[in-house]
Design a protein around this motif. Sequence first.
Motif, short mmCIF file in Angstrom:
data_model
loop_
_atom_site.label_atom_id
_atom_site.label_comp_id
_atom_site.label_asym_id
_atom_site.label_seq_id
_atom_site.Cartn_x
_atom_site.Cartn_y
_atom_site.Cartn_z
N PHE A 75 60.70 32.52 -13.42
CA PHE A 75 61.56 31.80 -14.41
C PHE A 75 60.78 30.97 -15.30
CE2 PHE A 75 63.83 30.70 -10.26
CZ PHE A 75 64.81 31.22 -10.30
N VAL A 76 60.83 31.24 -16.70
CA VAL A 76 59.75 31.17 -17.76
C VAL A 76 60.56 30.65 -18.61
CG1 VAL A 76 58.17 32.50 -19.22
CG2 VAL A 76 59.09 33.58 -17.22
N GLY A 77 59.91 29.50 -19.24
CA GLY A 77 59.96 28.09 -20.05
C GLY A 77 59.31 27.57 -20.74
N CYS A 78 59.31 26.68 -21.30
CA CYS A 78 58.99 26.05 -22.04
C CYS A 78 59.29 23.92 -21.78
CB CYS A 78 57.98 26.03 -23.83
SG CYS A 78 57.02 26.93 -24.31
N GLY A 79 58.74 23.02 -21.73
CA GLY A 79 58.63 22.04 -22.39
C GLY A 79 59.75 21.50 -21.15
N ALA A 112 61.39 22.44 -17.17
CA ALA A 112 61.65 21.48 -16.34
C ALA A 112 63.26 22.27 -15.79
CB ALA A 112 61.19 19.91 -16.86
N GLU A 113 63.74 22.52 -16.67
CA GLU A 113 64.93 22.77 -15.95
C GLU A 113 65.91 23.63 -15.02
OE1 GLU A 113 68.73 20.60 -19.12
OE2 GLU A 113 66.74 21.69 -19.85
N LEU A 114 64.64 24.51 -15.53
CA LEU A 114 64.60 25.35 -14.33
C LEU A 114 64.34 25.61 -13.35
CD1 LEU A 114 62.12 28.19 -17.06
CD2 LEU A 114 65.12 28.58 -16.13
N TYR A 115 62.92 24.36 -13.26
CA TYR A 115 62.22 24.07 -11.33
C TYR A 115 63.53 23.49 -10.73
CZ TYR A 115 60.32 21.18 -8.00
OH TYR A 115 59.25 20.97 -6.77
N PRO A 116 64.98 23.27 -10.45
CA PRO A 116 65.81 23.26 -9.74
C PRO A 116 66.00 24.47 -8.70
CG PRO A 116 66.60 21.66 -10.97
CD PRO A 116 65.49 22.11 -11.68
N TYR A 139 56.63 29.32 -14.91
CA TYR A 139 56.06 29.60 -15.06
C TYR A 139 55.76 28.27 -16.92
CZ TYR A 139 52.87 32.85 -12.62
OH TYR A 139 51.95 33.73 -11.86
N THR A 140 55.29 28.37 -17.24
CA THR A 140 54.93 28.15 -18.91
C THR A 140 55.09 28.77 -19.26
OG1 THR A 140 54.88 26.05 -20.22
CG2 THR A 140 52.44 27.18 -19.08
N ALA A 141 56.09 29.47 -20.83
CA ALA A 141 55.48 30.55 -20.85
C ALA A 141 54.72 31.24 -21.87
CB ALA A 141 56.41 30.87 -22.60
N ASN A 142 53.31 30.06 -21.84
CA ASN A 142 52.28 31.21 -22.61
C ASN A 142 51.32 31.44 -21.64
OD1 ASN A 142 52.32 31.54 -25.13
ND2 ASN A 142 50.83 29.95 -25.87
N GLU A 143 51.30 30.60 -20.55
CA GLU A 143 51.23 31.02 -19.06
C GLU A 143 51.28 32.20 -18.40
OE1 GLU A 143 48.20 30.45 -15.67
OE2 GLU A 143 47.97 29.06 -17.77
N ILE A 169 57.08 13.11 -20.01
CA ILE A 169 56.78 14.76 -21.81
C ILE A 169 57.42 14.63 -22.46
CG2 ILE A 169 55.14 15.76 -19.50
CD1 ILE A 169 56.43 18.13 -20.85
N CYS A 170 59.06 14.54 -22.61
CA CYS A 170 59.86 14.98 -23.82
C CYS A 170 60.09 13.30 -23.90
CB CYS A 170 60.79 15.91 -23.08
SG CYS A 170 60.39 17.77 -22.48
N LEU A 171 61.10 12.60 -22.87
CA LEU A 171 62.26 11.74 -23.14
C LEU A 171 60.88 10.71 -24.06
CD1 LEU A 171 64.97 12.17 -21.34
CD2 LEU A 171 65.25 12.21 -23.99
N MET A 172 59.82 10.13 -23.53
CA MET A 172 58.96 9.56 -23.50
C MET A 172 57.81 9.75 -24.29
SD MET A 172 60.33 7.02 -22.02
CE MET A 172 61.23 7.37 -22.66
#
Length: 322
Positions: free
Chosen positions: A22-26, A30-34, A51-55, A205-208
Amino acid sequence: MELRQIITEIKTKQPEIKSVFFVGCGASKAELYPAKYFLEGNAKELRTSLYTANEFNYATPVSVDSSAIVITCSLGGNTPETVKATSLAKSLGAHVIAVTHTEGAPITKDADYVVLHGFELNYAAKMEKMTKVLALAVEILNQYEGYAYYDKMVDGFGKIYDLIEKAVSSVVPQAKEFANAYKDAPVIYVMSSGATHEVAYSFSICLMMEMQWINSGSFHDGEFFHGPFEIVEKDVPFLLLMNDGRTRAMDSRALDFLHRFDAKTTVVDAKDFGLGSEIAKEVVDYFNPMLISGVLRVYAEQLSIVRNHPLTKRRYMWKLEY
């Protein structure tokens, strides 16, 4: 293409899948985690990674090949790192599924399959990304290994959107109370457990931090007693996300400690919105994140109103080269 059909088609081409990435950012990461959490807890043979995408781009796992399914995710479909990760996975022979809100977006160019999700219609639509990726994970497990509670998951998918809408319709008074109490907080700590762990992370990290410019930190409440609890004292601001399911005992232990030292504590509890009365106990753990995320969106909106700081306001993101 219907989600079950996507995995059926992949299985026809590749009868043996060894890895799911599962690959994404921000927030999209996080929405891939479940989905990752679900596979990690239920698959006996399949390996799974988030994975965060750049990793993923800079330190690409050697197992990304024809025996891997790679699911990439970007709301607008144009996150450069995730677009690159999609193309990279495709070039290495993986079976690539891109999940986005935008038809024809750059992330779809090199994907084998595209899953489109809603966003604007209502709060439930904002949770479609997380829900559809979880449904993909359920299909992968059921088709490649079998899953005893498949029908109960399908039943849950049929109920979760209505549960979200019902929850958000009743939560505005609590959200306003939170907003007024925390509008001047110098920092807000957020924690949870289980499938909801990265809901705490994304809210932080996003909403706050991104959308409200409020200092924030997040941690798993199973880790709370292994370092973070040392900063607890009277009136330190915390937001605790409580799950209905197997990890609730960890949430409760953290809550007891926060109350013991009079920390400034707000709780968003899935049980308050009837999750367990609608979703089977065998699978309820995996539906906490969608319900709690929907409720938290209302909390963030009310906070933005009292702070006169719209959730769309940025000073760096999309404003300059970085």
